[in-house]
Design an enzyme around this catalytic site. Structure first.
Site, PDB file in Angstrom:
ATOM      1  N   SER A   1      40.299  45.394  62.328  1.00 43.19           N
ATOM      2  CA  SER A   1      41.034  44.574  61.370  1.00 43.19           C
ATOM      3  C   SER A   1      42.481  44.384  61.814  1.00 43.19           C
ATOM      4  O   SER A   1      43.013  43.273  61.805  1.00 43.19           O
ATOM      5  CB  SER A   1      41.033  45.250  59.993  1.00 43.19           C
ATOM      6  OG  SER A   1      39.718  45.472  59.569  1.00 43.19           O
TER       7      SER A   1
ATOM      8  N   HIS B   1      48.202  49.134  52.327  1.00 42.45           N
ATOM      9  CA  HIS B   1      47.982  50.574  52.162  1.00 42.45           C
ATOM     10  C   HIS B   1      48.676  51.411  53.235  1.00 42.45           C
ATOM     11  O   HIS B   1      48.305  51.348  54.398  1.00 42.45           O
ATOM     12  CB  HIS B   1      46.483  50.877  52.199  1.00 42.45           C
ATOM     13  CG  HIS B   1      45.661  49.952  51.378  1.00 42.45           C
ATOM     14  ND1 HIS B   1      45.665  49.978  49.995  1.00 42.45           N
ATOM     15  CD2 HIS B   1      44.821  48.937  51.719  1.00 42.45           C
ATOM     16  CE1 HIS B   1      44.849  49.041  49.535  1.00 42.45           C
ATOM     17  NE2 HIS B   1      44.323  48.397  50.556  1.00 42.45           N
TER      18      HIS B   1
ATOM     19  N   LYS C   1      36.759  41.329  61.170  1.00 42.22           N
ATOM     20  CA  LYS C   1      37.315  41.958  59.982  1.00 42.22           C
ATOM     21  C   LYS C   1      36.221  42.036  58.906  1.00 42.22           C
ATOM     22  O   LYS C   1      35.687  43.108  58.633  1.00 42.22           O
ATOM     23  CB  LYS C   1      38.539  41.167  59.475  1.00 42.22           C
ATOM     24  CG  LYS C   1      39.504  41.989  58.598  1.00 42.22           C
ATOM     25  CD  LYS C   1      38.959  42.164  57.217  1.00 42.22           C
ATOM     26  CE  LYS C   1      39.803  43.056  56.339  1.00 42.22           C
ATOM     27  NZ  LYS C   1      39.214  43.230  55.028  1.00 42.22           N
TER      28      LYS C   1
ATOM     29  N   SER D   1      53.209  49.870  50.166  1.00 34.25           N
ATOM     30  CA  SER D   1      51.767  49.909  50.027  1.00 34.25           C
ATOM     31  C   SER D   1      51.340  48.806  49.069  1.00 34.25           C
ATOM     32  O   SER D   1      52.145  48.301  48.292  1.00 34.25           O
ATOM     33  CB  SER D   1      51.333  51.274  49.495  1.00 34.25           C
ATOM     34  OG  SER D   1      49.979  51.491  49.791  1.00 34.25           O
TER      35      SER D   1
ATOM     36  N   GLN E   1      45.306  41.416  62.834  1.00 38.45           N
ATOM     37  CA  GLN E   1      46.641  41.252  62.244  1.00 38.45           C
ATOM     38  C   GLN E   1      47.693  41.054  63.328  1.00 38.45           C
ATOM     39  O   GLN E   1      48.536  40.156  63.247  1.00 38.45           O
ATOM     40  CB  GLN E   1      47.005  42.487  61.391  1.00 38.45           C
ATOM     41  CG  GLN E   1      46.354  42.534  60.018  1.00 38.45           C
ATOM     42  CD  GLN E   1      46.993  41.551  59.014  1.00 38.45           C
ATOM     43  OE1 GLN E   1      47.827  40.707  59.377  1.00 38.45           O
ATOM     44  NE2 GLN E   1      46.555  41.633  57.782  1.00 38.45           N
TER      45      GLN E   1
ATOM     46  N   CYS F   1      33.255  50.476  54.409  1.00 33.26           N
ATOM     47  CA  CYS F   1      32.813  50.984  53.103  1.00 33.26           C
ATOM     48  C   CYS F   1      31.592  51.888  53.232  1.00 33.26           C
ATOM     49  O   CYS F   1      31.437  52.821  52.454  1.00 33.26           O
ATOM     50  CB  CYS F   1      32.504  49.824  52.157  1.00 33.26           C
ATOM     51  SG  CYS F   1      34.006  48.944  51.682  1.00 33.26           S
TER      52      CYS F   1
ATOM     53  N   HIS G   1      38.051  45.640  44.353  1.00 37.47           N
ATOM     54  CA  HIS G   1      39.124  44.698  44.091  1.00 37.47           C
ATOM     55  C   HIS G   1      40.050  45.414  43.124  1.00 37.47           C
ATOM     56  O   HIS G   1      40.188  46.617  43.173  1.00 37.47           O
ATOM     57  CB  HIS G   1      38.414  43.461  43.491  1.00 37.47           C
ATOM     58  CG  HIS G   1      39.226  42.439  42.817  1.00 37.47           C
ATOM     59  ND1 HIS G   1      39.950  41.519  43.508  1.00 37.47           N
ATOM     60  CD2 HIS G   1      39.361  42.134  41.497  1.00 37.47           C
ATOM     61  CE1 HIS G   1      40.517  40.692  42.622  1.00 37.47           C
ATOM     62  NE2 HIS G   1      40.191  41.046  41.417  1.00 37.47           N
TER      63      HIS G   1
ATOM     64  N   ASP H   1      35.110  45.869  58.838  1.00 40.23           N
ATOM     65  CA  ASP H   1      35.875  46.682  57.908  1.00 40.23           C
ATOM     66  C   ASP H   1      35.164  46.728  56.543  1.00 40.23           C
ATOM     67  O   ASP H   1      34.855  47.809  56.013  1.00 40.23           O
ATOM     68  CB  ASP H   1      37.250  46.014  57.843  1.00 40.23           C
ATOM     69  CG  ASP H   1      38.194  46.518  56.801  1.00 40.23           C
ATOM     70  OD1 ASP H   1      37.784  47.258  55.909  1.00 40.23           O
ATOM     71  OD2 ASP H   1      39.371  46.149  56.885  1.00 40.23           O
ATOM     72  N   ASN H   2      34.829  45.579  55.998  1.00 38.81           N
ATOM     73  CA  ASN H   2      34.208  45.525  54.672  1.00 38.81           C
ATOM     74  C   ASN H   2      32.853  46.240  54.667  1.00 38.81           C
ATOM     75  O   ASN H   2      32.534  46.984  53.746  1.00 38.81           O
ATOM     76  CB  ASN H   2      34.009  44.071  54.221  1.00 38.81           C
ATOM     77  CG  ASN H   2      35.326  43.311  54.112  1.00 38.81           C
ATOM     78  OD1 ASN H   2      36.372  43.805  54.539  1.00 38.81           O
ATOM     79  ND2 ASN H   2      35.290  42.122  53.559  1.00 38.81           N
TER      80      ASN H   2
ATOM     81  N   ASP I   1      48.314  42.228  51.937  1.00 38.44           N
ATOM     82  CA  ASP I   1      46.963  42.682  51.609  1.00 38.44           C
ATOM     83  C   ASP I   1      46.803  42.544  50.099  1.00 38.44           C
ATOM     84  O   ASP I   1      47.332  43.353  49.345  1.00 38.44           O
ATOM     85  CB  ASP I   1      46.785  44.138  52.054  1.00 38.44           C
ATOM     86  CG  ASP I   1      45.384  44.671  51.758  1.00 38.44           C
ATOM     87  OD1 ASP I   1      44.826  44.330  50.699  1.00 38.44           O
ATOM     88  OD2 ASP I   1      44.845  45.416  52.583  1.00 38.44           O
TER      89      ASP I   1
ATOM     90  N   SER J   1      47.055  54.398  47.258  1.00 41.34           N
ATOM     91  CA  SER J   1      46.494  54.398  48.603  1.00 41.34           C
ATOM     92  C   SER J   1      47.406  55.006  49.671  1.00 41.34           C
ATOM     93  O   SER J   1      46.969  55.244  50.784  1.00 41.34           O
ATOM     94  CB  SER J   1      46.122  52.974  49.005  1.00 41.34           C
ATOM     95  OG  SER J   1      47.271  52.169  49.111  1.00 41.34           O
TER      96      SER J   1
ATOM     97  N   ASN K   1      41.114  38.039  56.929  1.00 39.98           N
ATOM     98  CA  ASN K   1      39.909  38.584  56.292  1.00 39.98           C
ATOM     99  C   ASN K   1      38.639  37.966  56.845  1.00 39.98           C
ATOM    100  O   ASN K   1      37.630  38.639  56.995  1.00 39.98           O
ATOM    101  CB  ASN K   1      39.965  38.336  54.778  1.00 39.98           C
ATOM    102  CG  ASN K   1      38.734  38.885  54.067  1.00 39.98           C
ATOM    103  OD1 ASN K   1      38.549  40.085  54.004  1.00 39.98           O
ATOM    104  ND2 ASN K   1      37.882  37.986  53.589  1.00 39.98           N
TER     105      ASN K   1
ATOM    106  N   GLU L   1      45.164  40.069  54.653  1.00 41.62           N
ATOM    107  CA  GLU L   1      44.133  41.021  55.040  1.00 41.62           C
ATOM    108  C   GLU L   1      42.821  40.879  54.295  1.00 41.62           C
ATOM    109  O   GLU L   1      41.753  41.154  54.837  1.00 41.62           O
ATOM    110  CB  GLU L   1      44.683  42.445  54.793  1.00 41.62           C
ATOM    111  CG  GLU L   1      43.758  43.593  55.095  1.00 41.62           C
ATOM    112  CD  GLU L   1      43.569  43.880  56.570  1.00 41.62           C
ATOM    113  OE1 GLU L   1      44.269  43.253  57.398  1.00 41.62           O
ATOM    114  OE2 GLU L   1      42.699  44.701  56.903  1.00 41.62           O
TER     115      GLU L   1
ATOM    116  N   HIS M   1      39.318  53.596  54.953  1.00 38.04           N
ATOM    117  CA  HIS M   1      38.422  53.373  56.076  1.00 38.04           C
ATOM    118  C   HIS M   1      38.886  54.150  57.295  1.00 38.04           C
ATOM    119  O   HIS M   1      40.071  54.396  57.469  1.00 38.04           O
ATOM    120  CB  HIS M   1      38.371  51.878  56.403  1.00 38.04           C
ATOM    121  CG  HIS M   1      37.736  51.071  55.324  1.00 38.04           C
ATOM    122  ND1 HIS M   1      37.682  49.716  55.347  1.00 38.04           N
ATOM    123  CD2 HIS M   1      37.120  51.442  54.184  1.00 38.04           C
ATOM    124  CE1 HIS M   1      37.064  49.286  54.266  1.00 38.04           C
ATOM    125  NE2 HIS M   1      36.721  50.317  53.540  1.00 38.04           N
TER     126      HIS M   1
END
Lengths: 510, 510, 510, 510
Positions: free
Chosen positions: D437, D62, D235, D85, D441, D244, D350, D239-240, D139, D90, D230, D205, D429
């Site tokens: 995250s 993204h 991460k 992306s 990386q 969110c 997803h 992040d998740n 990603d 995104s 991930n 990712e 995010h």
């Protein structure tokens, strides 16, 4: 309390506080059964086939109402059971009485001395001449430790007649263990040899016991297979987290009646137990400060709006201190000296060495005032002004006394003598969440016993497979009115899992 | 329990459960003092000038540890005090003992019969030949009621010799009241006349009592000035809300040990008490459903993510039912019949008529099993299948009993016999929030006494002025480490308030 | 933007940003209608009888999508409407376009200058030779102010030819108002006299405007009846609280995309607006510190686990600052100077003088960098080291630039130029909660118009009766799936309320 | 948009929407840097040694402001970068412009067609004659897929001249991929061979991409080492979850302005993403219902007070539907047909196949009304009464139009065409959590590049070691004012961990 084993009319041994509480215990056990669907389902599913037929199980696990339902599930599945508590304060005497009267040999009461505690542990292992146990349910690993230490002593004795020397350690509890083993050696120098040969395996309930097992596995000294029940998801992410979220405030309220709202609370450690405690305190309206050594857990605390500081940063302004670390020396007497008057200090993590009880007890001039059992006020001799003034009651004239309240001396409140406050001051975790943990125990015990001759389990530490973990969860959904969605075959293939599960890879963190 | 007044060595009357608990009570009172900064500040501020010198105060208010600190604040300010509880289950016996021994005449114990309850109330009003009381602290208005009913009876008796007839009502409690008054009339037909003349005023603690006062004001029957303490912001928005948020789960846990997480809980009523209860249950992980008659309160519940339904909508799927309405007939026996097995039913609102206890007690064939004091399981005779099967214990052979668990009969759990469960099953509200309420009481009593001859207060119901309300709050900030911001003169002018407050208009809702 | 009134094909006047956005506006209005059941029910209930037939309504209230549904409810009930916004940033241009095209005369756009703002206000009042308005919907009281100031000037002019002197004040905005009035005087020296005679009443939306009204009532200068809509429970306890709980994080996220979790947020003021903001920030994972002058509100904050400190205590460690006080001079430029780099400063309370924008704008050497409209970074000339270093981009070779990031200069982010950030940076409160507020507006307008000749309303400030407040709430329950419980007659009598309500005494605080 | 590569003055290729937004992008990048301490620390720690000197990195992730800070961290460490992306909606165009102008070759814009999307992916891989990439940041795994599919095609072509046949699949997107590969084969039939030989590894990712990698590992088809970013704790559990929790309500509010409080929201899936979404919705005042296939996750939801039901149970009463499952066919068009008017349907899990967009788009007679980009109202032809009535505007007379609002047709709102709504409707995010995250990386890329010749990494999927995970967390604590506690040596030994960590066993779940 004289340490004499008693016997029921049906001939079963026991030692409990007060057998007349058995009816009360039975009533509460019946209430708990309704809240423990996993255990009751196990009775229904496995009861008819009597999988434990012939098995002798020794358990060392808080002798509460919930444990009573576990014990009677084991006996309903055919086992013969002997039980002790794994904590001197955690027994619920009415639960012990009901089980002793009705179902199993119990040696446990609330408020054992350490001496009594280890006597009870020894009794739970004492299956008489016919031998036993076949299986062990352990919590914290004390019974497992006793067998391992016992065997070590017997081997040394066999080799060169050496007896264990209690004076070789200055750990008071280890001295008692060595004394018990030493005295036992005189009676039967092969006692633990026989046990080692007979024990099929142990299922261990908690982090501390599991840690010991992994160390023994690493050292190659583990004597029999072990199932790590603690790390089932349906145990560590439920009992530790949601159980403590329930039982920490329960213990605080029963012990002190203190209002949680508005207080500053310090939670030492932000693992599953710490997360549960911090959530409960925050929800109760406290401002929560977390102490952590692990940056990941620290960052989790921050993401929940909790402040992360060191104990030193907040020791003099907080009202409530809770240790949840599983480590030692978290709150020292030097910290307690700096606390506000009537600060509450308690432990819900691990042994009583999270709090420096030894330092507190031996502090020169400290005064212990027991408000009620498990709730002590410890008053330090120093005040701000250096002068001790006691409260004074003055009778002015008949019917008009006056009570003069001087500045209260600086003191703190310590719960359950530094031991697990939820079990010492309240009744531990509630039935529903313990049903998750204990269904894992039942499944682990069945697994060990079923595979006793198959060689499936070596002298290692095992975790239950994920499909059993998911099964334990599934057994608890109906009671809460949940409807689970079912995967179609097509969807299952799309994410490469079986339709019936397990649904997650081993490393999934939930 | 024989109803005989006892006397301390110093000559003060009392009747409590067990005087040997006085030391325990004293220890807990000392802990509570640290948590009640408003009352302790009042002692410091007003103690030296002894504003209650010569005043005789009768109180009827839950005889708890917190009330003990209130009583000793009144005595520290110069008052002579007689006290009873306003609820048959709410007395903490150690608190009663400590006060009886040290500070005031107390007539109260946990678990009074209704007969005993009204005897205690009468004793609290009985200041002997020299007369009294001068002031009344009331909670629910029972003592105020007794005086009003007593006077009415005396006036009727005076007129034409009529005695009150207990059979004129089928309210069991009113029958007792009338009997007491009738018997009193024979001894002293001017008792309540004298009281009416002497009483300077009453300060009333709670919604129910306040409602009665406003009705008497409306009818013109109020005999003396009344201060409505309940509607001080620092009372109704604190004690009712934050107090219940604390004490509802406390009561639930002590009475039943039930896990709150995952349960469906119904809170009947979403006033301040209901808001506190719903918040506590939601935070504990329950799914909360609210029932309401008032659309505004209903919309507030919805905005907090709570479902608003009628009792009928959820009666058969919920696990916990709490009444908080201040009304009657909220949960009827016909509702209870539809509930899940072991559903918990309790009241934290008002009298025990929120729950249809009469209907339950007289249900044909119902069986009451007392698990422990204040926790009863009521079993209905009908099961789903129409057959009653009792649990059965079978001893297979010595040491291997088996316990056969048939389907449990349908029953429910009722707490505190339908009376206030936080006081019956736990220890009521915590000290800190009661300090707010009781500081209002102290201020109200001072105000009534100070103005006894000024004519400031007529036979009406008054609320304390806002600056006193703000003062009560201010007294509680320091303990929680708060720093208040100060208005500049310029800012104060800008919003047209005095620099030192009060800061809000009368209609402000907080 | 040239200030020329435009005219639709149907002959209605308007001035908006971009008429081509009318279709987009219409689509969002249609979505909003589904979320505004109170307004849509009003159309259904009152539409057929056309209660506003003949009424000319001037409104000055944020020209948003929600207001569009209000306006079209007024027109659906028969009114003719002219409208302006009450805030220079709060207009949603697509809403303005749709209304201008379809329903009413609108003079509003996002980003007006103060000059333009007052021109729009004047246009909304300008009903031409036939006169008007009959009714006023006001928010903050600017239109009401204009009439009152206008009349005052006309009276002075009438007396001795005095013209208002803009130089008589150093308040920039007041200078504009006086200029407008002065210029108007030349054209029509009786304009505001005629308005005063015609206006039946005003309904005022918000705290600030209400305060002004009560002051005018106290001074005896109020020219017509006013209904205080702000203090309807379904307004102040809903819009202020739940509206801000929604729109504060919305504004923060749209303006800055900053993560709320983990941050320290300071909420200045803990009234209804502050309560909503603090709840939102806490739930988002921030650690919230509250500043308060009122000890009662401060104690409420503490009970929710929030820290109460002064701004000075936390100014240098917090990340987000929100003013909600309704007062001025809350965050001064001297405070901003002490903040962390990129601290976010915003106002959701009242006028832009909660934040010392004047001090900031005139700070020597300060640099304003507009990130995007309504999001400015203000950089102070001083850095920690006293040296300003700018970021530097260096192209090493083709395709491999390097970007050198020196220490960023100390600056802060100010949202919406200190004005209401939820309207400036996001879209204000969501439709559902505005439906509550605006249904009160509709009811108030109907009431004023219906009673225009009855003398029911004097030149005073009134609150809507509780049964109408309850009605507004009731109209919003169905949409959220709520079922209200109904009182039996017996229960209603027991608590002395009518079966159909109102259910609470006037002083009830919710 | 014509698909022509453009070139900066410094000669770097790009294709973005609008280069004039570069300054705006730069300003927001500078704000984000302050919020991304992990990346900025990496620049400071690794920048001087230029670890990526000579490395060519292709990224498909993204193209947001946060990714811009990642890209410039990679370039600051010496890499040359090409980027596209991984989602058609995104890209933030100002971020793309700033990076394209200043730092790296970018091919991305908001609102690509699928055709354009894959053209961009191809461009990001197109390093010209000198070859590349050396490393991949992926990603979702699309670029990795392209290389694997490309190589497969080249091998088939090499073997027997076969060209890939787009018609061999009815997956529209796969058809495009095969077309691109087919067309590429004609130009250079060794393109993917060369890439396979050169690529040192990929760091992936997200869950979906990781799943693909593990499948390739299981099948033995993985062409190069992969690091699973991930499943770093910092991460997936940050992040998740927290990402969110922030961006779901942000997306909902920007797209629809709907009030969350009071609504019924269905969250499909209760993994980390679902947990974050459910928490946000609950905190916003919604009543949340969870759907789950996994009994463990279902039980977790219940413990938080959420109801667990199937979609069918609530489809017709809920207001908001969010898919978070990582699976397909979660909400079908047949479900959407049953929803309430204006129910909001969105996906944050997803691909867009969680929602049956194909079924919706091809539903006979369905009408799509685009409210604004990424916010569509889909109207089904059927109404309850079977009749379609359109809204009607009626101009009664000049200046008094009337708008007649008939019953709105049944329709639903779909966000971002079923794709990730937080990226499509908001800005994804926030920076702080993405810093966690993306620091993973950077560390993964450094690790792969450093070990490119050591043989440490085989063609397998790896997770970063725990001490690096803990390091990432540690880099983010300072910014939030946290103080970490340090273990003593004695304590570390007691729990058998090194003083400096890592502190937890691999299986620890956090």
């Amino acid at each position: 309390m004289a340490l004499l084993v008693e016997t029921t009319t049906s001939g079963r041994e026991y030692k409990v506080k007060d057998m007349s509480q058995a009816d009360f215990g039975r009533l509460e056990i019946e209430l708990a059964e309704v809240e423990m669907p996993g255990l009751m389902s196990s009775r229904k599913e496995f009861g008819p086939s009597q999988p434990f037929k012939g098995a002798k199980i020794t358990g060392s696990l808080h002798m509460t109402i919930q444990t009573a339902v576990l014990i009677e599930t084991l006996t309903a599945l055919g086992a013969e059971v002997r039980w002790c508590s794994c904590n001197i304060f955690s027994t619920q005497d009415h639960a012990a009485a009901a089980i002793a009267r009705d179902s199993a040999a119990v040696f446990a009461w609330k408020g054992e001395t350490l001496q009594e505690y280890w006597w009870c542990s020894e009794r739970a292992l004492d299956w008489g001449p016919s031998g036993g146990p076949d299986l062990i349910v352990d919590d914290g690993g004390d019974v497992t430790l006793l067998i391992h230490e016992g065997l070590k002593a017997e081997q040394a004795f066999e080799k060169n007649g050496t007896l264990p020397d209690p004076k070789s350690t200055d750990n008071a509890e280890m001295q008692i263990v060595l004394t018990i083993i030493r005295d036992g050696l005189k009676t039967d120098p092969k006692r633990y040899h026989k046990m080692k040969d007979r024990v099929v395996g142990v299922s261990e309930e908690t982090t501390t016991g599991v840690k010991r097992l992994y160390q023994m596995q690493a050292n190659g000294t583990l004597l029999f297979p072990a199932i790590n029940v603690n790390d089932s998801v349906t145990k560590s992410k439920f009992d530790n987290l949601y159980g403590c979220r329930h039982s920490l405030p329960d213990g605080l309220m029963r012990a002190t009646d203190v209002m949680i709202a508005g207080k500053v609370a310090v939670v030492c450690g932000y693992g599953d137990v710490g997360k549960g405690c911090a959530a409960a305190l925050k929800q109760g309206g406290a401002r929560v400060v977390v102490t952590e050594i692990d940056p990941i857990c620290a960052l989790q605390a921050l993401m929940e709006g909790l402040q992360v500081l060191t104990l030193a940063d907040v020791v003099s302004e907080a009202d409530i201190f809770v240790t949840t670390t599983g480590n030692k020396d978290i709150i020292m007497v030097s910290d307690m000296k700096k606390m506000k008057n009537n600060a509450i200090v308690c432990n819900i993590g691990h042994f009583d060495n999270e709090i420096d009880m030894h330092g507190l007890e031996t502090y020169p001039g400290v005064k212990r005032i027991t408000i009620k059992p498990q709730t002590d006020r410890w008053v330090f001799p120093e005040t701000n002004t250096g002068i001790i003034v006691l409260a004074e009651r003055i009778t002015i004239k008949p019917q008009t006394d006056r009570w003069v309240f001087p500045e209260t001396n600086t003191g703190i409140i310590v719960l359950a003598e530094g031991r697990l406050m939820n079990l010492g001051c309240a009744t531990g975790h509630p039935s529903f969440v313990m049903s998750c943990s204990f269904t894992n125990q039942v499944i682990a015990q069945i697994e060990l016993w079923k595979e006793k001759s198959s060689g499936k389990y070596e002298k290692k530490v095992y975790v239950l497979p994920k499909h059993l973990d998911e099964k334990v969860a599934a057994l608890h959904l109906g009671q809460l009115g949940a409807n689970l969605t079912k995967l179609s075959k097509d969807q299952a293939d799309y994410i490469s899992v079986p339709v019936e599960g397990p649904y997650k890879p081993a490393h999934y963190r939930y």
